[in-house]
Motif scaffolding. Structure first.
Motif, PDB file in Angstrom:
ATOM      1  N   PRO A 195     -12.192   6.175  -1.749  1.00  0.00           N
ATOM      2  CA  PRO A 195     -12.592   6.014  -3.153  1.00  0.00           C
ATOM      3  C   PRO A 195     -13.755   5.055  -3.348  1.00  0.00           C
ATOM      4  O   PRO A 195     -14.597   5.252  -4.235  1.00  0.00           O
ATOM      5  N   LEU A 196     -13.836   4.030  -2.513  1.00  0.00           N
ATOM      6  CA  LEU A 196     -14.950   3.081  -2.613  1.00  0.00           C
ATOM      7  C   LEU A 196     -16.258   3.733  -2.193  1.00  0.00           C
ATOM      8  O   LEU A 196     -17.311   3.460  -2.775  1.00  0.00           O
ATOM      9  N   LEU A 205      -5.775   6.574 -12.581  1.00  0.00           N
ATOM     10  CA  LEU A 205      -5.727   5.120 -12.429  1.00  0.00           C
ATOM     11  C   LEU A 205      -6.973   4.607 -11.727  1.00  0.00           C
ATOM     12  O   LEU A 205      -7.585   3.622 -12.163  1.00  0.00           O
ATOM     13  N   ILE A 206      -7.359   5.263 -10.637  1.00  0.00           N
ATOM     14  CA  ILE A 206      -8.543   4.833  -9.891  1.00  0.00           C
ATOM     15  C   ILE A 206      -9.780   4.856 -10.790  1.00  0.00           C
ATOM     16  O   ILE A 206     -10.577   3.910 -10.798  1.00  0.00           O
ATOM     17  N   LYS A 207      -9.952   5.918 -11.558  1.00  0.00           N
ATOM     18  CA  LYS A 207     -11.120   6.028 -12.438  1.00  0.00           C
ATOM     19  C   LYS A 207     -11.113   4.927 -13.494  1.00  0.00           C
ATOM     20  O   LYS A 207     -12.146   4.298 -13.754  1.00  0.00           O
ATOM     21  N   ALA A 260      -4.219  -1.207  -7.381  1.00  0.00           N
ATOM     22  CA  ALA A 260      -4.611   0.133  -7.816  1.00  0.00           C
ATOM     23  C   ALA A 260      -5.229   0.923  -6.662  1.00  0.00           C
ATOM     24  O   ALA A 260      -4.905   2.099  -6.461  1.00  0.00           O
ATOM     25  N   ILE A 261      -6.113   0.291  -5.895  1.00  0.00           N
ATOM     26  CA  ILE A 261      -6.754   0.982  -4.781  1.00  0.00           C
ATOM     27  C   ILE A 261      -5.756   1.230  -3.654  1.00  0.00           C
ATOM     28  O   ILE A 261      -5.698   2.324  -3.084  1.00  0.00           O
ATOM     29  N   ALA A 262      -4.950   0.225  -3.333  1.00  0.00           N
ATOM     30  CA  ALA A 262      -4.015   0.348  -2.213  1.00  0.00           C
ATOM     31  C   ALA A 262      -2.910   1.360  -2.487  1.00  0.00           C
ATOM     32  O   ALA A 262      -2.513   2.109  -1.594  1.00  0.00           O
ATOM     33  N   ALA A 289       0.829  -1.215   0.000  1.00  0.00           N
ATOM     34  CA  ALA A 289       0.000   0.000   0.000  1.00  0.00           C
ATOM     35  C   ALA A 289       0.859   1.259   0.000  1.00  0.00           C
ATOM     36  O   ALA A 289       0.569   2.223   0.708  1.00  0.00           O
ATOM     37  N   ASP A 290       1.893   1.248  -0.818  1.00  0.00           N
ATOM     38  CA  ASP A 290       2.844   2.357  -0.863  1.00  0.00           C
ATOM     39  C   ASP A 290       2.614   3.162  -2.150  1.00  0.00           C
ATOM     40  O   ASP A 290       2.707   2.619  -3.260  1.00  0.00           O
ATOM     41  N   VAL A 291       2.350   4.448  -1.998  1.00  0.00           N
ATOM     42  CA  VAL A 291       2.052   5.289  -3.160  1.00  0.00           C
ATOM     43  C   VAL A 291       3.240   5.405  -4.104  1.00  0.00           C
ATOM     44  O   VAL A 291       3.081   5.794  -5.268  1.00  0.00           O
TER      45      VAL A 291
END
Length: 211
Positions: free
Chosen positions: A120-121, A70-72, A59-61, A29-31
Motif C-alpha cells: 500500500p505504501l 480504511l487504508i484510503k 491501520a497499515i499493519a 499485524a493481524d487482519v
C-alpha cells in the motif's frame, strides 16, 4: 485477540491508553483486528482528532489487504498533515507527515517485514509525489525485496534530478554507502533474498533505475 479487539473499541479511555492498544495491534499485524481499528478511526474522526502514530501503524499493519476503505481514509488524512519547513522554529517536529510515521510505523514495518504491509505504501508513492520521501524514510531500514527496491529507486531518482549540477550532491546515496554493512544496530543488514532482488534490479536494463 478478542480482548485486544474490545480494548481498541473502548470509547471511554485516555489517548495514551488508546495509542498503546493501537501500537499493540500494529505489532500483532493481524487482519482479525481490522474492524476494531476501523471503528476506532471512525471515533477519532467524529471527535475531530488528527491521525495519530498508533492509528497509522495499526491501520497499515492490520488493514492492508483486508480493508481498502480504511487504508484510503488513513492515507488521505496522512497526506493532509502539514509538511513543515526547515525554516520553522520547531523543525523537524513541524513536519507532521514524517513525525506521525517516524519510529512507530517505520520501526514496526521493520519487524513485520511483510509485502502485504509494504505494497500500500508503494501505491501511495505512485499516487502522491509529495509523500515519496516520507515513504522512503519508512522503508529504508526494512529487510524486504520490495522495500529495498523502492529505496534504490528513490536514491537513483535523486541522482537524475541533480545530474550536471556541481553545487548539489546526492546525500542519500553517500549516506547509504557509508552505512552499508555497518555494525551499528540501527542500520539494516539485508539478507540473501533482499540482496538477490537488488542484484536482479541492477542487471535488469529493461527497467533502468536511472531513466
Amino acid at each position: 485477540m478478542n480482548n485486544l479487539d474490545a480494548l481498541i473499541r473502548e470509547e471511554h479511555q485516555t489517548e495514551k491508553a488508546r495509542e498503546a492498544a493501537l501500537y499493540l495491534a500494529g505489532e500483532c499485524a493481524d487482519v482479525r483486528l481490522v474492524d476494531a481499528v476501523h471503528a476506532c478511526w471512525k471515533g477519532m474522526k467524529a471527535d475531530g482528532e488528527a491521525l495519530s502514530r498508533g492509528m497509522l501503524f495499526a491501520a497499515i499493519a492490520c488493514g492492508s489487504g483486508a480493508n481498502e476503505e480504511l487504508i484510503k481514509e488513513v492515507f488521505d488524512a496522512w497526506r493532509t498533515l502539514p509538511e513543515g519547513s526547515p525554516e520553522d522554529d520547531d523543525w523537524p517536529w513541524s513536519d507532521k507527515r514524517f513525525y506521525v510515521a517516524n519510529h512507530c510505523l517505520s520501526g514496526g514495518l521493520r519487524r513485520i517485514k511483510s509485502g502485504r504491509t509494504i505494497e500500500p505504501l508503494l501505491r501511495l508513492s505512485n499516487e502522491a509525489e509529495e509523500m515519496q520521501h516520507t515513504i522512503y524514510r519508512c522503508l529504508e531500514q526494512i529487510d524486504h525485496p520490495l522495500a529495498a527496491g523502492y529505496v534504490a529507486s528513490h536514491i537513483a531518482k535523486m541522482d537524475v534530478r541533480i545530474e550536471g549540477d556541481e553545487k548539489r550532491h546526492n546525500h542519500l546515496a553517500s549516506s547509504r554507502l557509508a552505512d552499508f554493512g555497518s555494525g551499528l544496530n540501527h542500520h539494516v543488514r539485508y539478507t540473501k533474498p533482499t540482496m538477490d532482488a537488488l542484484e536482479a534490479i541492477w542487471f535488469d536494463t529493461s527497467k533502468d533505475l536511472w531513466e
